[in-house]
Motif scaffolding. Sequence first.
Motif, PDB file in Angstrom:
ATOM      1  N   GLU A 158       1.115  -1.416   0.082  1.00 13.24           N
ATOM      2  CA  GLU A 158      -0.066   0.015   0.005  1.00 13.24           C
ATOM      3  C   GLU A 158       0.730   1.246  -0.031  1.00 13.24           C
ATOM      4  O   GLU A 158       0.723   2.149  -0.752  1.00 13.24           O
ATOM      5  CB  GLU A 158      -0.870   0.055   1.300  1.00 13.24           C
ATOM      6  CG  GLU A 158      -2.125   1.128   1.057  1.00 13.24           C
ATOM      7  CD  GLU A 158      -3.129   0.563   0.079  1.00 13.24           C
ATOM      8  OE1 GLU A 158      -3.717   1.608  -0.352  1.00 13.24           O
ATOM      9  OE2 GLU A 158      -3.458  -0.537  -0.090  1.00 13.24           O
ATOM     10  N   GLY A 159       1.809   1.110   0.886  1.00 13.35           N
ATOM     11  CA  GLY A 159       2.865   2.454   0.726  1.00 13.35           C
ATOM     12  C   GLY A 159       3.386   2.704  -0.625  1.00 13.35           C
ATOM     13  O   GLY A 159       3.566   3.975  -1.049  1.00 13.35           O
ATOM     14  N   ASN A 160       3.856   1.717  -1.238  1.00 11.87           N
ATOM     15  CA  ASN A 160       4.040   1.725  -2.625  1.00 11.87           C
ATOM     16  C   ASN A 160       3.346   2.283  -3.531  1.00 11.87           C
ATOM     17  O   ASN A 160       3.628   3.096  -4.481  1.00 11.87           O
ATOM     18  CB  ASN A 160       4.826   0.543  -3.241  1.00 11.87           C
ATOM     19  CG  ASN A 160       6.219  -0.022  -2.497  1.00 11.87           C
ATOM     20  OD1 ASN A 160       6.838   0.759  -2.011  1.00 11.87           O
ATOM     21  ND2 ASN A 160       6.325  -1.465  -2.762  1.00 11.87           N
ATOM     22  N   THR A 161       1.984   1.719  -3.494  1.00 10.83           N
ATOM     23  CA  THR A 161       1.021   2.172  -4.337  1.00 10.83           C
ATOM     24  C   THR A 161       0.610   3.767  -4.051  1.00 10.83           C
ATOM     25  O   THR A 161       0.353   4.574  -5.031  1.00 10.83           O
ATOM     26  CB  THR A 161      -0.351   1.516  -3.937  1.00 10.83           C
ATOM     27  OG1 THR A 161       0.085   0.206  -4.394  1.00 10.83           O
ATOM     28  CG2 THR A 161      -1.340   1.842  -4.989  1.00 10.83           C
ATOM     29  N   ARG A 162       0.616   4.138  -2.941  1.00 10.93           N
ATOM     30  CA  ARG A 162       0.443   5.549  -2.346  1.00 10.93           C
ATOM     31  C   ARG A 162       1.700   6.474  -2.225  1.00 10.93           C
ATOM     32  O   ARG A 162       1.638   7.688  -2.059  1.00 10.93           O
ATOM     33  CB  ARG A 162      -0.184   5.803  -1.367  1.00 10.93           C
ATOM     34  CG  ARG A 162      -1.692   4.708  -1.408  1.00 10.93           C
ATOM     35  CD  ARG A 162      -2.335   5.123   0.071  1.00 10.93           C
ATOM     36  NE  ARG A 162      -3.629   4.123  -0.022  1.00 10.93           N
ATOM     37  CZ  ARG A 162      -4.839   4.548   0.603  1.00 10.93           C
ATOM     38  NH1 ARG A 162      -4.973   5.622   0.919  1.00 10.93           N
ATOM     39  NH2 ARG A 162      -5.798   3.945   0.487  1.00 10.93           N
ATOM     40  N   GLY A 163       2.810   5.982  -2.834  1.00  8.86           N
ATOM     41  CA  GLY A 163       4.079   6.736  -2.776  1.00  8.86           C
ATOM     42  C   GLY A 163       4.448   7.228  -1.379  1.00  8.86           C
ATOM     43  O   GLY A 163       5.263   8.402  -1.220  1.00  8.86           O
ATOM     44  N   LEU A 164       4.303   6.590  -0.583  1.00  3.54           N
ATOM     45  CA  LEU A 164       4.621   6.993   1.057  1.00  3.54           C
ATOM     46  C   LEU A 164       6.102   6.791   1.161  1.00  3.54           C
ATOM     47  O   LEU A 164       6.561   7.717   1.895  1.00  3.54           O
ATOM     48  CB  LEU A 164       3.946   6.248   1.991  1.00  3.54           C
ATOM     49  CG  LEU A 164       4.259   6.361   3.474  1.00  3.54           C
ATOM     50  CD1 LEU A 164       3.612   7.704   3.950  1.00  3.54           C
ATOM     51  CD2 LEU A 164       3.658   5.222   4.311  1.00  3.54           C
TER      52      LEU A 164
END
Length: 400
Positions: free
Chosen positions: A238-244
């Motif tokens: 999820e962090g990769n997807t949202r650019g976190l």
Amino acid sequence: MPIRLHFLVPALALSLLAPAAFAQGSYKIGEINSYKAQPAFLEPYKKGMELAVEQVNAAGGVAGRTLQLVTRDDNGNPADAVRAAEELHAREKIDVLMGSFLSHVGLALTDYAQQKKRFFLAAEPLTDKIVWGEGNRYTFRLRPSTYMQVAMLVPEAARLNKKRWAIVYPNYEYGQSAVATFKQLMAAAQPGVEFVAEQATPLGKVDAGSVVQALADAKPDAIFNVLFAADLAKFVREGNTRGLFEQRAVVSLLSGEPEYLDTLKTETPTGWIVTGYPWYAIKTPEHQAFLDAYQKRFKDYPRAGSVVGYNAILSVAAGLKKAGSADTEKLIAAFRGLEVATPFGPITYRAQDHQSTMGAYVGTTAQHSGKGVMVRFQYMDGGKFQPSDEEVKKLRPAAP
């Protein structure tokens, strides 16, 4: 005199050799763990134990007595772990109790050991309470604690010189302990550091989308992550997807272990500062001997759990040899100051808090051939990342 086991280097004389025939009987080791709940770590852990048992027995056993391993699953539940311990002692007539993975389960077995006045080697659970606040004379712990592993990471975190930190962790004993130590040590290493967001998630049930969004909304300069296993994979995805993680430093406990990097594969973030186990690049004679034996026996490569299981059995064998029996009081005396040769080099069980000096590797994450790996790593000797004796006395006031 320290006891050393030399199964790791075949050229050395095997210290547990006995007369040609085994003495009658065996030492039964009862082991309790969350095999169904945490298979990624504990399946390799069990293989490590099995390899060590085979090597000890092939070398003559302990004073001519073989080792016999009897395992039970605790279902990740403290009450089930205590019931299993009672059953192992009453029905199986075990000589030594060891094991546990989850910290709250380990604490339950630590209390059981004290109540029943029985020796217990906590192989894997990381909470500091096992050797400090709730430590007791009957319990010893092998793996480097949350304090030790966080202390290994903090110098690297401080060198980042990031002021605003966000934190995410599983909301149970291990996660709470790790976060408390990180805040304490970071505040000392970098005065003025701020903790701007904190996400405590249910173990095994992380809502990765909302967690990532909450961390992003806080606009931190860096993130300290304590999630592991399936929770870690969901968080990273999820962090990769949202650019976190873009343009943001991440320091992450345990995330360099192959148990978790193998799952992430091409989703492995680059540049995270982690503790872990880069088995594929450790070039020491002790580790090479272990690696060769493990791969020959299982046609597979070791994980971090493999080393913990292996070292736990070697520790029990060394303790039994030094004690000359499985008597609880003699085992306690034997383990205080016990030295054991391991794939990571010699470790010692400290007399002052019953914590071993087993260390861990610190490095950064990268990708190689579609897999997550650790690079630019170094081994951190656990003995160098523990509080002073005076501090330990304050942390462990009730345990003689």
